[in-house]
Design an enzyme around this catalytic site. Structure first.
Site, PDB file in Angstrom:
ATOM      1  N   ASN A  68     -18.630 -38.931  14.946  1.00  0.00           N
ATOM      2  CA  ASN A  68     -19.990 -38.765  15.444  1.00  0.00           C
ATOM      3  C   ASN A  68     -20.200 -39.532  16.747  1.00  0.00           C
ATOM      4  O   ASN A  68     -19.552 -40.547  17.012  1.00  0.00           O
ATOM      5  CB  ASN A  68     -21.024 -39.168  14.394  1.00  0.00           C
ATOM      6  CG  ASN A  68     -20.861 -40.585  13.873  1.00  0.00           C
ATOM      7  OD1 ASN A  68     -19.750 -41.104  13.733  1.00  0.00           O
ATOM      8  ND2 ASN A  68     -21.983 -41.238  13.583  1.00  0.00           N
ATOM      9  N   MET A  69     -21.111 -39.018  17.550  1.00  0.00           N
ATOM     10  CA  MET A  69     -21.401 -39.616  18.858  1.00  0.00           C
ATOM     11  C   MET A  69     -22.912 -39.636  19.083  1.00  0.00           C
ATOM     12  O   MET A  69     -23.603 -38.641  18.825  1.00  0.00           O
ATOM     13  CB  MET A  69     -20.715 -38.818  19.982  1.00  0.00           C
ATOM     14  CG  MET A  69     -19.205 -38.745  19.875  1.00  0.00           C
ATOM     15  SD  MET A  69     -18.472 -37.745  21.211  1.00  0.00           S
ATOM     16  CE  MET A  69     -18.762 -38.826  22.632  1.00  0.00           C
ATOM     17  N   GLU A  70     -23.402 -40.763  19.581  1.00  0.00           N
ATOM     18  CA  GLU A  70     -24.812 -40.931  19.924  1.00  0.00           C
ATOM     19  C   GLU A  70     -24.908 -41.462  21.350  1.00  0.00           C
ATOM     20  O   GLU A  70     -23.985 -42.125  21.829  1.00  0.00           O
ATOM     21  CB  GLU A  70     -25.468 -41.921  18.955  1.00  0.00           C
ATOM     22  CG  GLU A  70     -25.338 -41.541  17.496  1.00  0.00           C
ATOM     23  CD  GLU A  70     -25.528 -42.719  16.544  1.00  0.00           C
ATOM     24  OE1 GLU A  70     -25.442 -42.497  15.322  1.00  0.00           O
ATOM     25  OE2 GLU A  70     -25.740 -43.847  17.027  1.00  0.00           O
ATOM     26  N   CYS A 129     -23.812 -32.890   6.148  1.00  0.00           N
ATOM     27  CA  CYS A 129     -25.252 -32.617   6.118  1.00  0.00           C
ATOM     28  C   CYS A 129     -25.482 -31.109   6.275  1.00  0.00           C
ATOM     29  O   CYS A 129     -24.568 -30.339   6.594  1.00  0.00           O
ATOM     30  CB  CYS A 129     -25.969 -33.385   7.226  1.00  0.00           C
ATOM     31  SG  CYS A 129     -25.577 -32.809   8.899  1.00  0.00           S
ATOM     32  N   CYS A 147     -24.381 -29.597   9.620  1.00  0.00           N
ATOM     33  CA  CYS A 147     -22.943 -29.351   9.778  1.00  0.00           C
ATOM     34  C   CYS A 147     -22.466 -28.197   8.925  1.00  0.00           C
ATOM     35  O   CYS A 147     -21.570 -27.442   9.321  1.00  0.00           O
ATOM     36  CB  CYS A 147     -22.155 -30.614   9.448  1.00  0.00           C
ATOM     37  SG  CYS A 147     -22.357 -31.898  10.700  1.00  0.00           S
ATOM     38  N   HIS A 154     -22.279 -34.568  15.549  1.00  0.00           N
ATOM     39  CA  HIS A 154     -21.861 -34.933  14.208  1.00  0.00           C
ATOM     40  C   HIS A 154     -20.337 -34.896  14.119  1.00  0.00           C
ATOM     41  O   HIS A 154     -19.669 -34.195  14.885  1.00  0.00           O
ATOM     42  CB  HIS A 154     -22.468 -33.971  13.185  1.00  0.00           C
ATOM     43  CG  HIS A 154     -23.967 -34.034  13.104  1.00  0.00           C
ATOM     44  ND1 HIS A 154     -24.644 -34.048  11.905  1.00  0.00           N
ATOM     45  CD2 HIS A 154     -24.926 -34.085  14.069  1.00  0.00           C
ATOM     46  CE1 HIS A 154     -25.948 -34.107  12.125  1.00  0.00           C
ATOM     47  NE2 HIS A 154     -26.136 -34.128  13.445  1.00  0.00           N
ATOM     48  N   GLU A 205     -18.253 -33.556  11.978  1.00  0.00           N
ATOM     49  CA  GLU A 205     -17.672 -32.243  11.719  1.00  0.00           C
ATOM     50  C   GLU A 205     -17.720 -31.372  12.972  1.00  0.00           C
ATOM     51  O   GLU A 205     -16.758 -30.636  13.263  1.00  0.00           O
ATOM     52  CB  GLU A 205     -18.409 -31.545  10.571  1.00  0.00           C
ATOM     53  CG  GLU A 205     -18.269 -32.257   9.228  1.00  0.00           C
ATOM     54  CD  GLU A 205     -19.353 -33.291   8.972  1.00  0.00           C
ATOM     55  OE1 GLU A 205     -19.668 -33.548   7.801  1.00  0.00           O
ATOM     56  OE2 GLU A 205     -19.896 -33.859   9.953  1.00  0.00           O
TER      57      GLU A 205
END
Length: 296
Positions: free
Chosen positions: A89-91, A129, A132, A102, A104
């Protein structure tokens, strides 16, 4: 070995450490494994493929970029080719939450950008989730895709997404991972051509708003990403995020982007330029050039 892997590597079983060390120590390791490497890892560690994928999750999660949540999710996508691809995951601080990637999505895009023809199994350290689950339904493997989680039997996407609605309900026949070329002519410098090439492979059957992004990092490397649209629209992955996934998997920093190119139609039904520019600005890159897609 990239520093991000060291803490997770230290906690692995000794046999797996010994098998992984020459792979992780290679300067060109880019967060995926060849079929031969997978076979060697299974043989040297004494694990079968499912157990190995689960054991590799901490390394995949180490690729996460989580300045907001501090919650790392890792995924391992296993392709038809026998290659295995990390995802995480990346923010992005300063950007909207909708720009988040996300794990996936990351694993799927990572495999797709490397030319994978289809996925068989995705192993992830937390239950996918709804976002995804819907995103993965756009793949050519459909609801037959298998999902592996720690402590649970392997199940299919159909088990996690019952009574699914997706591209097949809308009579879409070209799916994510299928080979496609939209026929746009390459123009401009290497960065522009990389963005156009990414747009040529983009998946936008609902809007026909094909688009691609190419990023030049401080190292001089070029990373590309194409748009992946979804039948439910919101789980779509913008082309910038796809390019950032590839950059991150190569161990480069999202804050070290020198310039970027976006290739799209200026009169398309939807445009990537506003969100792309805003997210790049949040990452410290103010240089975004636009090129217009034109048929060859």
């Amino acid at each position: 070995m990239h520093p991000r892997f060291r803490p997770a590597f230290a906690d692995l079983a000794a046999e797996l450490q010994a098998a992984l060390l020459p792979i992780l120590d290679a300067e060109d390791f880019a967060a995926f494994f060849t079929p031969d490497q997978v076979n060697d890892l299974c043989r040297q560690s004494g694990m079968d493929a499912d157990a190995l994928a689960l054991a590799l999750l901490p390394l995949a999660a180490a690729c996460a970029v989580t300045p907001l949540s501090r919650f790392n999710v890792g995924a391992v996508a296993r392709g038809n080719s026998g290659r295995w691809y990390f995802g995480a995951n990346m923010e992005f601080s300063g950007a909207t939450m909708q720009q988040t990637v996300h794990a996936e999505q990351s694993a799927v895009a990572h495999a797709w950008l490397r030319g994978e023809s289809g996925l068989q199994i995705i192993t992830v350290n937390y239950t996918p989730c709804g976002h995804c689950r819907q995103f993965m339904n756009e793949l050519n493997s459909g609801t037959a895709l298998r999902i592996s989680l720690p402590g649970r039997p392997v199940a299919t996407l159909a088990d996690y997404l019952p009574d699914a609605f997706g591209p097949r309900d809308l009579h879409i026949t070209t799916l994510v991972m299928d080979e496609v070329d939209h026929g746009y002519a390459p123009t401009g410098d290497a960065l522009a051509q990389a963005a156009i090439a990414a747009a040529n492979r983009s998946h936008a059957p609902y809007s026909q708003a094909h688009s691609g992004v190419a990023l030049e990092s401080a190292s001089g490397a070029i990373y590309h990403g194409g748009y992946i649209e979804n039948a439910a629209f919101n789980p779509s992955l913008p082309p910038l995020q796809a390019a950032l996934i590839l950059l991150n998997m190569h161990g480069e920093s999202c804050q070290q982007i020198v310039r970027a190119v976006l290739a799209e139609h200026p009169d398309a039904q939807l445009r990537q330029q506003p969100a792309t520019a805003a997210t790049l600005q949040a990452l410290g890159c103010g240089t975004l050039h636009a090129v217009t897609l034109q048929k060859a």
